[in-house]
Design a protein around this motif. Structure first.
Motif, PDB file in Angstrom:
ATOM      1  N   LEU A   4       0.774  -1.061  -0.099  1.00  0.00           N
ATOM      2  CA  LEU A   4       0.105  -0.043   0.270  1.00  0.00           C
ATOM      3  C   LEU A   4       0.585   1.239  -0.387  1.00  0.00           C
ATOM      4  O   LEU A   4       2.067   1.468   0.681  1.00  0.00           O
ATOM      5  CB  LEU A   4      -0.910   0.004   0.966  1.00  0.00           C
ATOM      6  CG  LEU A   4      -2.058  -1.245   1.193  1.00  0.00           C
ATOM      7  CD1 LEU A   4      -2.427  -1.170   2.642  1.00  0.00           C
ATOM      8  CD2 LEU A   4      -3.001  -0.837   0.724  1.00  0.00           C
ATOM      9  N   HIS A   5       0.814   2.252  -0.950  1.00  0.00           N
ATOM     10  CA  HIS A   5       0.892   3.678  -0.752  1.00  0.00           C
ATOM     11  C   HIS A   5       0.828   3.700   0.892  1.00  0.00           C
ATOM     12  O   HIS A   5      -0.121   3.938   1.824  1.00  0.00           O
ATOM     13  CB  HIS A   5       0.314   4.792  -1.582  1.00  0.00           C
ATOM     14  CG  HIS A   5       1.042   5.793  -0.948  1.00  0.00           C
ATOM     15  ND1 HIS A   5       0.424   6.796  -0.422  1.00  0.00           N
ATOM     16  CD2 HIS A   5       1.764   6.777  -2.370  1.00  0.00           C
ATOM     17  CE1 HIS A   5       1.581   7.331  -0.385  1.00  0.00           C
ATOM     18  NE2 HIS A   5       2.157   7.524  -2.137  1.00  0.00           N
ATOM     19  N   PRO A   6       1.819   4.198   1.804  1.00  0.00           N
ATOM     20  CA  PRO A   6       2.285   4.559   3.093  1.00  0.00           C
ATOM     21  C   PRO A   6       1.112   6.028   3.409  1.00  0.00           C
ATOM     22  O   PRO A   6       0.628   5.382   4.383  1.00  0.00           O
ATOM     23  CB  PRO A   6       3.005   5.588   3.352  1.00  0.00           C
ATOM     24  CG  PRO A   6       4.456   4.870   1.839  1.00  0.00           C
ATOM     25  CD  PRO A   6       3.111   4.314   0.335  1.00  0.00           C
ATOM     26  N   THR A   7       0.664   7.004   2.659  1.00  0.00           N
ATOM     27  CA  THR A   7      -0.560   7.367   2.745  1.00  0.00           C
ATOM     28  C   THR A   7      -2.103   6.561   3.269  1.00  0.00           C
ATOM     29  O   THR A   7      -2.305   6.802   4.323  1.00  0.00           O
ATOM     30  CB  THR A   7      -0.904   8.763   2.256  1.00  0.00           C
ATOM     31  OG1 THR A   7      -0.049   9.463   1.886  1.00  0.00           O
ATOM     32  CG2 THR A   7      -1.931   9.716   2.766  1.00  0.00           C
ATOM     33  N   VAL A   8      -2.082   5.709   1.917  1.00  0.00           N
ATOM     34  CA  VAL A   8      -3.216   5.182   2.394  1.00  0.00           C
ATOM     35  C   VAL A   8      -2.911   4.095   3.452  1.00  0.00           C
ATOM     36  O   VAL A   8      -4.198   3.821   4.396  1.00  0.00           O
ATOM     37  CB  VAL A   8      -3.489   3.994   0.932  1.00  0.00           C
ATOM     38  CG1 VAL A   8      -4.426   3.259   0.788  1.00  0.00           C
ATOM     39  CG2 VAL A   8      -3.868   4.399  -0.617  1.00  0.00           C
ATOM     40  N   GLU A   9      -2.063   3.171   3.657  1.00  0.00           N
ATOM     41  CA  GLU A   9      -1.968   2.493   4.724  1.00  0.00           C
ATOM     42  C   GLU A   9      -2.117   3.189   6.197  1.00  0.00           C
ATOM     43  O   GLU A   9      -2.699   2.661   7.481  1.00  0.00           O
ATOM     44  CB  GLU A   9      -0.351   2.427   4.453  1.00  0.00           C
ATOM     45  CG  GLU A   9      -0.607   0.862   5.633  1.00  0.00           C
ATOM     46  CD  GLU A   9       1.117   0.008   5.802  1.00  0.00           C
ATOM     47  OE1 GLU A   9       1.678  -1.104   6.331  1.00  0.00           O
ATOM     48  OE2 GLU A   9       2.042   1.306   4.905  1.00  0.00           O
ATOM     49  N   GLU A  10      -1.786   4.291   6.035  1.00  0.00           N
ATOM     50  CA  GLU A  10      -1.770   5.235   7.376  1.00  0.00           C
ATOM     51  C   GLU A  10      -3.024   5.611   8.040  1.00  0.00           C
ATOM     52  O   GLU A  10      -3.444   5.437   8.759  1.00  0.00           O
ATOM     53  CB  GLU A  10      -0.906   6.446   7.910  1.00  0.00           C
ATOM     54  CG  GLU A  10      -1.214   7.624   8.498  1.00  0.00           C
ATOM     55  CD  GLU A  10      -0.859   6.836  10.263  1.00  0.00           C
ATOM     56  OE1 GLU A  10      -1.335   7.249  11.189  1.00  0.00           O
ATOM     57  OE2 GLU A  10       0.037   5.778   9.704  1.00  0.00           O
ATOM     58  N   THR A  12      -5.748   3.719   6.653  1.00  0.00           N
ATOM     59  CA  THR A  12      -6.762   2.366   6.776  1.00  0.00           C
ATOM     60  C   THR A  12      -6.167   2.232   8.382  1.00  0.00           C
ATOM     61  O   THR A  12      -6.997   1.783   8.740  1.00  0.00           O
ATOM     62  CB  THR A  12      -6.012   1.843   5.822  1.00  0.00           C
ATOM     63  OG1 THR A  12      -6.238   1.702   4.456  1.00  0.00           O
ATOM     64  CG2 THR A  12      -6.785   0.319   6.192  1.00  0.00           C
ATOM     65  N   ARG A  13      -5.129   2.415   8.141  1.00  0.00           N
ATOM     66  CA  ARG A  13      -4.903   1.738  10.097  1.00  0.00           C
ATOM     67  C   ARG A  13      -5.479   2.739  11.059  1.00  0.00           C
ATOM     68  O   ARG A  13      -6.178   2.315  12.108  1.00  0.00           O
ATOM     69  CB  ARG A  13      -3.477   1.927  10.675  1.00  0.00           C
ATOM     70  CG  ARG A  13      -2.476   1.316  10.080  1.00  0.00           C
ATOM     71  CD  ARG A  13      -1.238   1.559  10.707  1.00  0.00           C
ATOM     72  NE  ARG A  13      -0.567   2.319  10.856  1.00  0.00           N
ATOM     73  CZ  ARG A  13       0.844   2.212   9.321  1.00  0.00           C
ATOM     74  NH1 ARG A  13       0.832   1.284   8.767  1.00  0.00           N
ATOM     75  NH2 ARG A  13       1.490   3.956   9.667  1.00  0.00           N
ATOM     76  N   ARG A  14      -5.617   4.427  10.779  1.00  0.00           N
ATOM     77  CA  ARG A  14      -6.389   5.393  11.597  1.00  0.00           C
ATOM     78  C   ARG A  14      -7.794   4.631  12.240  1.00  0.00           C
ATOM     79  O   ARG A  14      -8.742   5.020  12.244  1.00  0.00           O
ATOM     80  CB  ARG A  14      -6.376   6.517  10.971  1.00  0.00           C
ATOM     81  CG  ARG A  14      -5.090   7.256  11.073  1.00  0.00           C
ATOM     82  CD  ARG A  14      -5.435   8.520  11.604  1.00  0.00           C
ATOM     83  NE  ARG A  14      -5.824   9.566  10.110  1.00  0.00           N
ATOM     84  CZ  ARG A  14      -4.957  10.054   8.939  1.00  0.00           C
ATOM     85  NH1 ARG A  14      -3.928   9.418   8.949  1.00  0.00           N
ATOM     86  NH2 ARG A  14      -5.714  10.718   8.208  1.00  0.00           N
ATOM     87  N   ILE A  15      -8.723   4.205  10.120  1.00  0.00           N
ATOM     88  CA  ILE A  15      -9.835   4.122  10.232  1.00  0.00           C
ATOM     89  C   ILE A  15     -10.154   2.319  11.311  1.00  0.00           C
ATOM     90  O   ILE A  15     -11.301   2.151  11.815  1.00  0.00           O
ATOM     91  CB  ILE A  15     -10.310   3.393   8.609  1.00  0.00           C
ATOM     92  CG1 ILE A  15     -10.653   5.074   7.966  1.00  0.00           C
ATOM     93  CG2 ILE A  15     -11.776   3.127   8.631  1.00  0.00           C
ATOM     94  CD1 ILE A  15     -10.566   4.763   6.410  1.00  0.00           C
ATOM     95  N   GLU A  16      -9.282   1.933  10.836  1.00  0.00           N
ATOM     96  CA  GLU A  16      -9.304   0.469  11.698  1.00  0.00           C
ATOM     97  C   GLU A  16      -9.381   0.233  13.230  1.00  0.00           C
ATOM     98  O   GLU A  16     -10.307   0.287  13.805  1.00  0.00           O
ATOM     99  CB  GLU A  16      -7.844  -0.504  11.424  1.00  0.00           C
ATOM    100  CG  GLU A  16      -8.276  -1.412   9.753  1.00  0.00           C
ATOM    101  CD  GLU A  16      -6.707  -1.717   9.634  1.00  0.00           C
ATOM    102  OE1 GLU A  16      -6.026  -1.987  10.599  1.00  0.00           O
ATOM    103  OE2 GLU A  16      -7.350  -2.307   8.778  1.00  0.00           O
ATOM    104  N   ALA A  17      -8.622   1.800  13.631  1.00  0.00           N
ATOM    105  CA  ALA A  17      -8.416   2.242  15.101  1.00  0.00           C
ATOM    106  C   ALA A  17      -9.784   2.815  16.007  1.00  0.00           C
ATOM    107  O   ALA A  17     -10.360   2.587  16.414  1.00  0.00           O
ATOM    108  CB  ALA A  17      -7.207   3.108  15.661  1.00  0.00           C
ATOM    109  N   ARG A  18     -10.393   3.414  14.354  1.00  0.00           N
ATOM    110  CA  ARG A  18     -11.419   4.025  15.081  1.00  0.00           C
ATOM    111  C   ARG A  18     -12.345   3.724  15.102  1.00  0.00           C
ATOM    112  O   ARG A  18     -13.660   3.445  16.013  1.00  0.00           O
ATOM    113  CB  ARG A  18     -11.652   5.689  14.119  1.00  0.00           C
ATOM    114  CG  ARG A  18     -12.880   7.455  14.973  1.00  0.00           C
ATOM    115  CD  ARG A  18     -13.027   7.567  13.716  1.00  0.00           C
ATOM    116  NE  ARG A  18     -13.368   7.538  12.230  1.00  0.00           N
ATOM    117  CZ  ARG A  18     -12.183   7.402  10.998  1.00  0.00           C
ATOM    118  NH1 ARG A  18     -10.862   8.336  11.561  1.00  0.00           N
ATOM    119  NH2 ARG A  18     -12.881   7.465  10.020  1.00  0.00           N
ATOM    120  N   SER A  19     -12.673   2.178  13.967  1.00  0.00           N
ATOM    121  CA  SER A  19     -14.350   1.786  14.150  1.00  0.00           C
ATOM    122  C   SER A  19     -13.585   0.177  14.877  1.00  0.00           C
ATOM    123  O   SER A  19     -14.845  -0.548  15.000  1.00  0.00           O
ATOM    124  CB  SER A  19     -14.475   1.393  12.413  1.00  0.00           C
ATOM    125  OG  SER A  19     -13.247   0.463  11.742  1.00  0.00           O
TER     126      SER A  19
END
Length: 222
Positions: A4-10, A12-19
């Protein structure tokens, strides 16, 4: 696998944590509702009788006897919009196909479908995005009978399909398939349509020529 592109990966991590919490609740709901037997075995006798009353004899016998699984059909059919007109015949085709594999198919409900191509520039356009939520609610109402073991969603276009998806996710324990109606065959090529529109804008052709070009572009079901 491409990383994944680093920005997309970051992101994605934030969405996973928030949800995390809400996602866990959703998955637990799916696990708890996952059926261990045909859906109608959970219904009372009066419920089952109502659900089968309009069926053909063979389907009614199977529903009352809990012999075959039941597929609920949510359809966005209407014959005013080219993309949805083909769905008119789909329920019977699906019923016949289901019967061949020892299953019952029933139309669980219909949902509204609108087309920006018709409402563009008109007051109805204001309902376009709002209709997605109505479609989701209408789909959920159809599936809320809790009499189905799977679902087929018949719909096309950028408000109808998201609305159907929202409802399908709410009933995530039901296996669901989304069925489009297929593309419209090619009509008047886009460059020619653009040329006629430009001529109309310049006052070099009239409305009859413009309407002819538009009708030759959008010319059939699909």
């Amino acid at each position: 696998m491409t990383p994944l592109h680093p920005t997309v990966e970051e992101v994605t991590r934030r969405i996973e944590a928030r949800s995390k919490d809400s996602r866990a609740e959703y998955l637990e709901m799916i696990r708890s509702r996952r059926p261990k037997a045909y859906a109608r075995t959970r219904l009372h006798e009066g419920n089952i009788a109502h659900a089968s009353a309009g069926c053909a004899v063979i389907e009614k016998a199977q529903i009352l006897g809990a012999g075959w699984p039941v597929i609920g059909i949510i359809t966005a059919y209407n014959d005013m919009l080219s993309a949805h007109a083909p769905f008119e015949s789909y329920p019977q085709i699906i019923r016949d196909a289901a019967r061949e594999v020892n299953a019952v198919a029933q139309v669980a409900g219909g949902v509204p479908a609108m087309c920006d191509g018709v409402t563009q520039g008109q007051e109805g356009m204001e309902l376009s995005l709002f209709s997605r939520d109505i479609i989701a609610m209408a789909s959920a109402i159809g599936l809320s009978h809790d009499a189905f073991d799977a679902a087929l969603h018949l719909g096309v276009c950028d408000k109808i399909v998201p609305g159907l998806v929202i409802a399908a996710l709410r009933f995530g324990w039901l296996p669901s398939i989304f069925v489009p109606a297929g593309p419209m065959p090619s009509g008047l090529p886009n460059p020619e349509k653009v040329r006629i529109r430009q001529l109309f804008a310049e006052g070099k052709v009239g409305r009859a020529a413009l309407l002819k070009a538009e009708a030759e572009s959008y010319h059939s079901q699909g």
